[in-house]
Design a protein around this motif. Structure first.
Motif, short mmCIF file in Angstrom:
data_model
loop_
_atom_site.label_atom_id
_atom_site.label_comp_id
_atom_site.label_asym_id
_atom_site.label_seq_id
_atom_site.Cartn_x
_atom_site.Cartn_y
_atom_site.Cartn_z
N ASN A 44 0.81 -1.22 0.00
CA ASN A 44 0.00 0.00 0.00
C ASN A 44 0.84 1.27 0.00
O ASN A 44 0.37 2.33 0.42
CB ASN A 44 -0.97 0.01 1.19
CG ASN A 44 -1.99 -1.09 1.10
OD1 ASN A 44 -2.50 -1.39 0.03
ND2 ASN A 44 -2.28 -1.73 2.23
N LYS A 45 2.07 1.17 -0.50
CA LYS A 45 2.93 2.35 -0.65
C LYS A 45 2.81 2.85 -2.09
O LYS A 45 2.57 2.06 -3.02
CB LYS A 45 4.39 2.00 -0.34
CG LYS A 45 4.62 1.49 1.08
CD LYS A 45 4.36 2.58 2.10
CE LYS A 45 4.65 2.09 3.53
NZ LYS A 45 6.06 1.73 3.75
N PRO A 46 3.01 4.17 -2.31
CA PRO A 46 2.86 4.71 -3.67
C PRO A 46 3.74 4.05 -4.70
O PRO A 46 3.40 4.01 -5.89
CB PRO A 46 3.22 6.19 -3.48
CG PRO A 46 2.86 6.48 -2.06
CD PRO A 46 3.20 5.23 -1.31
N HIS A 61 0.52 9.89 2.13
CA HIS A 61 1.65 9.85 3.06
C HIS A 61 1.42 8.67 4.00
O HIS A 61 0.87 8.81 5.09
CB HIS A 61 1.75 11.17 3.83
CG HIS A 61 1.84 12.37 2.95
ND1 HIS A 61 2.96 12.66 2.20
CD2 HIS A 61 0.92 13.34 2.65
CE1 HIS A 61 2.76 13.76 1.50
NE2 HIS A 61 1.53 14.18 1.76
N PRO A 62 1.85 7.47 3.59
CA PRO A 62 1.51 6.26 4.35
C PRO A 62 2.28 6.15 5.66
O PRO A 62 3.32 6.79 5.86
CB PRO A 62 1.91 5.14 3.38
CG PRO A 62 2.98 5.74 2.54
CD PRO A 62 2.62 7.18 2.37
N LEU A 204 -10.31 10.43 1.84
CA LEU A 204 -9.62 10.44 3.14
C LEU A 204 -9.60 11.83 3.76
O LEU A 204 -9.63 11.97 4.98
CB LEU A 204 -8.20 9.89 2.99
CG LEU A 204 -8.05 8.38 2.80
CD1 LEU A 204 -6.57 8.02 2.67
CD2 LEU A 204 -8.67 7.63 3.96
N ASP A 205 -9.53 12.87 2.93
CA ASP A 205 -9.51 14.23 3.47
C ASP A 205 -10.77 14.55 4.27
O ASP A 205 -10.72 15.38 5.19
CB ASP A 205 -9.38 15.25 2.33
CG ASP A 205 -8.01 15.19 1.65
OD1 ASP A 205 -7.07 14.64 2.28
OD2 ASP A 205 -7.88 15.67 0.52
N GLY A 605 -1.34 8.79 -3.22
CA GLY A 605 -2.73 8.87 -2.80
C GLY A 605 -3.71 8.59 -3.90
O GLY A 605 -4.93 8.51 -3.66
N GLY A 606 -3.21 8.42 -5.14
CA GLY A 606 -4.07 8.11 -6.27
C GLY A 606 -4.70 9.35 -6.89
O GLY A 606 -4.70 10.43 -6.31
N PHE A 607 -5.24 9.19 -8.09
CA PHE A 607 -6.03 10.28 -8.69
C PHE A 607 -7.50 9.91 -8.62
O PHE A 607 -7.87 8.74 -8.78
CB PHE A 607 -5.58 10.60 -10.11
CG PHE A 607 -5.83 9.54 -11.15
CD1 PHE A 607 -7.06 9.44 -11.82
CD2 PHE A 607 -4.82 8.65 -11.51
CE1 PHE A 607 -7.28 8.48 -12.79
CE2 PHE A 607 -5.03 7.67 -12.47
CZ PHE A 607 -6.26 7.58 -13.11
#
Length: 761
Positions: A44-46, A61-62, A204-205, A605-607
């Motif tokens: 699950n890291k970028p 930011h994992p 998540l925000d 965090g993905g788009f």
């Protein structure tokens, strides 16, 4: 094997030392401690791989260890050093393997070579990939396209799913059922009708901006434990969390963060739920009606007294339709009916309404406890009603949050895996690839099962999954499944669907997402969508279990090329060697979502996919968000209780389980060890039914079709549940679910409220 002598409630917080011990145990058991530990650092890291388990959001930011207990178990399960090589099948006939427990089958290890069933020896024998593709193609070419079913589990990447649906449609069918049909199809239908998008609207925000969270029918502690980080942070800010669930699940009660030395070395834990309401199975619409009734009554008083409104009248007027009819409905609904159906008191539901009225921004999380009901779509719509009352869609910190299960179950729908032609861009695909897609509606999973039983389905290809175990009505499905002409399983491990097989049967072993996928000398990457609608890249880091494995895209391309030949305009070989070419085509099909796909897929965090409802743009029939009135508050008017001995069974998963994969026969959180053949009942009902704790019983379900369905060899375990409710494990209780007992509109099996009787042995 028998269950533990006692089933006391788990006395500890979720997470903490219990979680670390469980992870350590599975790493040692799978004999891959070092290699798995190295891989977990990239999970699950970028720049790493996305978890093969749940689809919860991946942060930009994992944490140093961005995995949970369930995710670690899934990774260890795939990275085991155990192997199912061709000599394994030389030692074991299929008939013998059918007697093995499901746990033992998968625990045997990774399948490392393509296998074909040999009826003469009753064994699987190794076959060359090219021969397997050619023989599968020959079988598919010999039947009508609509006699074939192309099933997809939630594991497949966006690239694989896109290729698979194109192959099926070029072949000539929309029979593209998937795991959404088994779980969150009620969400896709309900949210689309209500707000114009079939997925949740939060990111998540929004956790940093919310004032209150609801949980309906979702067990975060076992289904998406990484989410506990966000919940813990919210609780430390003082955000209330109100939970509705028949079982008091430890993950929704308290949490100790295993990554926090302070929390691990000091007593105490973070309280997660500030209110916990043990609603009856099937009582969710009634509970939400009670909250709405209290809110609207408070708003009526405010209007009469000239005080501030309780409902968001301006939002309702500008953005919704149907409010007045819904308000009239809840005003007329009696508290007696609400209380008896929900199992909750007026005082409790009014207290929830009071807390809700004080919050400005509210998130409503929900899971299969809401969707797997006869009225599952209604349940989802009722959550939307609750949010609309106070304008909690389309503003920061607010919105519906369906918690999806499998890692890319939402994403595969985004790229065309659907049996519904209206949901697929067929005209665009026709233009893009110069073919005429079929326009008739295909089969959902329930439809496919009916087709197997009726003999209309002749071939089933499973891209992941274990349908023989996961679908309802197993005792009807299994004998019919054996009459299929062709069964194909693309899988990493052996499961029941490979043993209950068709006349011609193949097991095609694939790379795990965790493993390095090198094609033509170049390492490939894939992508998936998380449950908040963000797209992520995923790159394998581990050495493959065998050099005879192929990737899922390569397997799909091989079957497609062999089956379609010159009928296809696609260069399947090129696609299988360079997944960037597939992503370019996905971007061409859905430019509004996937433009610049290859450049954006590694965004930390993905788009995010566009979601008009986040901007209060409603792509509904009316052009506004839509309230509904419930059809009924009764869980299932088609299957009412016959008398006071009828109970409502709901199925659950254990903390050592992912879908049909069983990592262990123990359920730590529920204190049950050594067996899954248990039925959980409260002490009052045990006495009322004349049973005894730990007695052997059978569960019997009788449906409108007149067939009696029965599961024997169950042990009574006393457990804290609402009156009239019993719980048992999935998939062990699946034989009790009639194929017809599914959600209206969505056809999701209604596994969370099955009318049963508990019969003493």
């Amino acid at each position: 094997m028998t269950a533990h002598k006692k089933s006391d409630a788990y006395r500890y917080a979720s997470g903490g030392w219990g979680s670390l011990r469980a992870v350590a145990t599975v790493l040692l058991k799978e004999e891959a401690l070092v290699t798995t530990s190295r891989a977990l650092a990239h999970q699950n890291k970028p720049d790493g791989f996305m978890c093969v388990g749940c689809s919860w959001a991946k942060p930009a930011h994992p944490h140093p260890f961005e995995f949970c207990e369930s995710g670690a178990k899934a990774t260890a399960w795939d990275m085991t050093s155990k192997r199912v090589a061709p000599d394994f099948f030389e030692q074991h006939t299929v008939s013998e393997l059918e007697q093995w427990h499901d746990h033992a089958l998968e625990d045997a290890g990774r399948i490392v070579a393509p296998m074909r069933y040999d009826a003469i020896t009753d064994r699987y024998v190794e076959v060359k990939w090219e021969r397997a593709f050619a023989e599968i193609a020959r079988e598919l070419q010999a039947i009508e396209p609509d006699a074939a079913v192309f099933y997809t589990s939630g594991r497949a990447s966006l690239e694989t799913a896109y290729m698979y649906q194109l192959f099926a449609r070029m072949y000539g069918t929309n029979n593209l059922p998937d795991s959404s049909n088994m779980c969150h199809e009620s969400t896709s239908v309900g949210l689309t009708e209500a707000i114009g998008v079939g997925v949740g609207t939060i990111t998540l925000d929004d956790f940093d901006k919310t004032d209150l969270m609801f949980f309906f029918g979702q067990n975060v502690g076992t289904n998406s434990p990484r989410m506990l980080h966000q919940l813990q942070d919210a609780r430390l800010r003082g955000v209330p969390i109100i939970t509705f669930n028949p079982i008091r699940e430890p993950g929704l009660v308290s949490f100790v963060n295993p990554q926090s030395p302070t929390q691990m070395l000091t007593p105490g834990a973070t309280q997660i739920s500030t209110q916990y309401h043990q609603v009856k199975a099937g009582g969710d619409s009634a509970a939400i009606t009670g909250i709405c009734k209290a809110l609207i009554a408070a708003d009526d008083r405010a209007l009469a007294e000239g005080g501030p409104r309780v409902v968001d009248a301006a939002f309702i007027a500008a953005h919704t339709v149907g409010y007045e009819a819904f308000a009239a409905y809840v005003r007329e609904m009696s508290w007696e009916k609400i209380e008896s159906t929900s199992g909750l008191t007026r005082e409790a539901l009014t207290g929830v309404a009071d807390e809700y009225a004080r919050a400005n921004a509210v998130i409503a999380h929900f899971g299969m406890g809401l969707t797997q009901h006869r009225l599952g779509v209604q349940n989802v719509r009722m959550v939307v009603n609750l949010l609309l009352l106070r304008g909690n869609i389309g503003k920061p910190g607010a919105g519906p949050s369906p918690i999806r299960g499998h890692s890319n179950v939402q994403g595969q729908r985004t790229v065309g895996i659907t049996e519904k032609p209206a949901l697929a861009p067929l005209d665009k695909l026709a233009e893009q690839f110069l073919f005429e897609p079929p326009r008739n509606e295909g089969m959902s999973t329930v439809d496919a099962c009916r087709g197997v039983i009726d003999g209309k389905v002749r071939a089933v290809l499973q891209l992941g999954g274990n349908l023989v175990r996961s679908v309802p009505d197993r005792y009807a499905i299994e004998p019919a499944w054996r009459k299929l002409r062709l069964t194909v399983g693309i899988a990493t491990k052996l499961n029941r669907s490979h043993l209950v097989h068709g006349e011609v049967s193949y097991i095609l072993p694939c790379l795990s997402r965790i493993e390095i996928d090198e094609r033509a000398g170049v390492a490939q990457a894939v992508s998936m969508e998380d449950s908040t609608g963000c797209m992520h890249g995923s790159r394998g880091v581990a050495t493959p279990a065998s050099d005879r494995l192929l990737s899922e895209p390569a397997i799909v391309a091989g079957i497609a090329q062999a089956t379609l030949g010159t009928r296809s305009t696609i260069d399947w070989d090129a696609w299988s060697n360079d997944y960037a070419l597939v992503r370019d085509e996905i971007a061409c099909t859905w430019p509004e979502i996937f433009h610049d796909f290859n450049e954006r897929m590694w965004t930390p965090g993905g788009f995010h996919r566009p979601l008009p409802a986040r901007e209060r743009k409603w792509k509904t029939t009316s052009g506004k968000a839509e309230f509904i009135m419930p059809e009924t508050l009764d869980e299932d008017p088609d299957m009412p209780a016959r008398d006071a001995t009828d109970m409502r069974l709901f199925t659950v998963r254990s903390d050592s389980q992912f879908n049909t994969t069983i990592y262990s026969l123990d359920d730590r959180f529920r204190g049950i060890r050594g067996s899954r053949m248990v039925v959980m009942i409260n002490a009052r009902d045990i006495a009322r039914l004349g049973l005894a704790a730990h007695a052997q019983v059978s569960l019997e379900a009788v449906s409108p079709d007149g067939h009696t369905r029965r599961v024997d060899g169950m042990e009574v375990v006393p457990f804290d549940l609402p009156d009239g409710c019993v719980a048992g494990y999935f998939p062990e209780c699946n034989p009790l679910i009639p194929l017809s007992h599914h959600a209206k509109q969505s056809k999701v099996p209604a596994a969370k409220a099955i009318p049963v009787r508990v019969i003493a042995a």
